[in-house]
Design a protein around this motif. Structure first.
Motif, mmCIF file in Angstrom:
data_model
loop_
_atom_site.group_PDB
_atom_site.id
_atom_site.type_symbol
_atom_site.label_atom_id
_atom_site.label_comp_id
_atom_site.label_asym_id
_atom_site.label_seq_id
_atom_site.Cartn_x
_atom_site.Cartn_y
_atom_site.Cartn_z
ATOM 1 N N ARG A 1 -4.530 1.097 8.606
ATOM 2 C CA ARG A 1 -4.096 0.325 7.434
ATOM 3 C C ARG A 1 -2.928 1.018 6.745
ATOM 4 N N VAL B 1 1.080 -0.211 5.431
ATOM 5 C CA VAL B 1 1.108 -0.421 3.987
ATOM 6 C C VAL B 1 2.380 -1.127 3.515
ATOM 7 N N ARG C 1 2.259 -4.718 4.404
ATOM 8 C CA ARG C 1 1.251 -5.457 3.646
ATOM 9 C C ARG C 1 1.716 -5.682 2.213
ATOM 10 N N GLU D 1 -7.757 -1.451 0.772
ATOM 11 C CA GLU D 1 -6.324 -1.580 0.482
ATOM 12 C C GLU D 1 -6.032 -1.054 -0.921
#
Lengths: 269, 253
Positions: B4, B8, B11, B131
């Motif tokens: 993830r 970043v 996103r 997140e």
């Protein structure tokens, strides 16, 4: 069997007289409480009667089993754990399988500690030592179990909105009740932590006193008392943590819906 | 977590666009004979209604009519004892509850903010998926709810209206495709209520969100929703264009 008649002598009569004195003092306190509107008379009377009857029976059983082997001792402790679970689960009428959950938590806490003490040779397998020390550990595990369960339940009931707000945001159920799990376990440990802190300063517990009376070196008696109280803290920690985690798992459905709220409100109404 | 982290920047770019322009996908909600009975008490009974993608539906009715119970079923905070909900035609039992609740966001009557700062509350939803909202994303959300500069404020210091607006920002931080609002202004004074209502209207219309709003305020229903459903004793007794339904209800009274 010859032990029973021997014990029914002067000491027995003295014991009954002392018990009568203790009951009289307790009843006087109950009356004093009643004066201030605290109505604990019925529960206190039942508790006194039960306590006296149970301890008399324990005395008789121990006298009979004084020379029994470790299996008999463990069987007695198992029965005590079941009785403790019945008492602790009576505080959780709204939880399905509360008896089973309480038994699992109490038995786990007590078993871990008793096995450790046996392994460290801090506890002998002799029934006359195993049962009284084991019972102290079970009793404290029971109290920790009830305290943790009660605290967790009341925290959830008081924070339903916050928990459901978390769920509505896609949180994992465990994350929504994490602060309440921590508070419940800590609350169950607090009396035991205070007990450990005040050991020797505020009180000298019965085990040490008994050992000194029977001629054991006071230094070893003191250390041994510390071991017992530390083990009580350990068993309470395991019991408090287990019952809270078990209740947490029962508080939500597999679809992450808070059900403990409905169980509490349905039972209240 | 590590994979993830690698994504970043990508996103955040996506989130920025979604925060500014509204979520990409719209969702249609449909209930089919939706019911809930608890301990013999009927809370919702056989409610079948369709909320088209991007539509605002108001739910009105007297106290105890089952309005909030209906809304809780849409978010699956409670389990239906009969019937189901379709999300874009898919039975919502086939969607993981966490994913469903991210897509179908809910704002409650009271905001129930978590202890801590405003920023921590807003970042809560995305954090559940591992997140992290950037400071800029938090600032953008606060700007949208007209609370710029409130990031580090402790939630204890907020007024009722401010807390409700933080609650709105916290929900839209999840970039929901549908919005469920349970009397979001009922606990506020008149001025704060009007402010929050305007904000809700802006958010819903700017993002084109599918929205179900429970309200006891008929004029609010007229201002916000084209269609209105009336619930009584858990049953749907009327549905249609808001003004027509309100006129019928008034005549019946």
């Amino acid at each position: 069997m010859s032990l029973l008649p021997n014990s029914l002598g002067h000491e027995t009569i003295l014991g009954i007289a002392q018990a009568a004195g203790a009951i009289a003092l307790c009843l006087a306190v109950v009356l004093l409480c009643r004066w201030f509107g605290v109505r604990a008379g019925r529960e206190a009377t039942i508790s006194l009667a039960r306590g006296l009857m149970q301890m008399t029976l324990v005395g008789v059983v121990l006298a009979l089993l004084l020379h029994g082997n470790v299996l008999i001792g463990l069987l007695i402790l198992l029965i005590m754990a079941v009785a403790a679970a019945v008492t602790a689960s009576s505080r959780l009428p709204e939880i399905p399988d509360a008896l089973l959950l309480s038994f699992f938590a109490i038995a786990s806490g007590a078993a871990v500690v008793i096995v450790a003490m046996l392994a460290m040779r801090a506890l002998q397998s002799d029934v006359t030592i195993l049962v009284p020390v084991g019972s102290m550990i079970i009793a404290n595990a029971m109290n920790a179990c009830a305290q943790a369960a009660e605290r967790f339940k009341s925290e959830v009931a008081a924070h339903v909105g916050q928990i459901e707000a978390g769920l509505a945001l896609g949180a994992d159920p465990a994350a929504t009740v994490a602060p309440f799990v921590q508070r419940a376990v800590y609350a169950s440990l607090l009396p035991r932590l205070d007990m450990l802190k005040s050991l020797g300063l505020v009180w000298i517990p019965g085990v040490m006193a008994g050992m000194m009376v029977s001629g054991v070196n006071p230094f070893y008696a003191g250390i041994y008392q510390f071991v017992v109280v530390a083990m009580i803290l350990a068993s309470s920690g395991v019991a408090g943590l287990f019952i809270t985690l078990l209740l947490r798992s029962r508080a939500f459905t597999p679809a992450a819906q808070l059900t403990l709220r409905e169980q509490i409100s349905t039972k209240r109404h | 977590m590590s994979d993830r982290r690698v994504d970043v920047s990508k996103r955040q770019k996506l989130d920025h666009s979604s925060l500014e322009r509204g979520s990409q996908g719209l969702v249609a909600l449909q209930t089919k004979k939706l019911s809930r009975v608890v301990a013999g008490k009927v809370l919702v009974e056989d409610v079948s209604v369709e909320v088209r993608a991007g539509e605002v539906l108001a739910v009105v009715g007297p106290s105890g009519a089952g309005k909030s119970s209906f809304l809780r079923l849409l978010n699956r905070l409670d389990e239906p004892t009969g019937g189901t909900v379709l999300v874009n035609g898919q039975d919502y039992r086939a969607i993981a509850p966490k994913a469903l609740r991210r897509r179908v966001g809910m704002v409650m009557q009271r905001p129930y903010l978590f202890p801590g700062t405003v920023a921590a509350n807003i970042a809560f939803g995305p954090a559940q998926r591992g997140e992290t909202l950037s400071a800029a994303e938090v600032a953008l959300l606060l700007e949208q709810v007209r609370l710029s500069g409130y990031q580090d404020r402790d939630v204890i210091s907020l007024s009722g209206g401010e807390a409700q607006r933080v609650g709105l920002a916290r929900t839209i931080a999840n970039a929901p495709e549908a919005f469920l609002l349970d009397e979001p202004t009922s606990a506020l004074d008149e001025l704060a209520a009007r402010d929050v209502e305007e904000l809700v209207s802006d958010i819903v219309h700017e993002r084109g969100l599918t929205c179900v709003i429970v309200t006891h305020d008929r004029s609010q229903a007229i201002r916000l929703a084209r269609r209105t459903m009336v619930l009584e004793s858990g049953k749907m007794v009327a549905i249609g264009p808001t003004k027509e339904v309100m006129a019928r209800v008034s005549t019946a009274e």
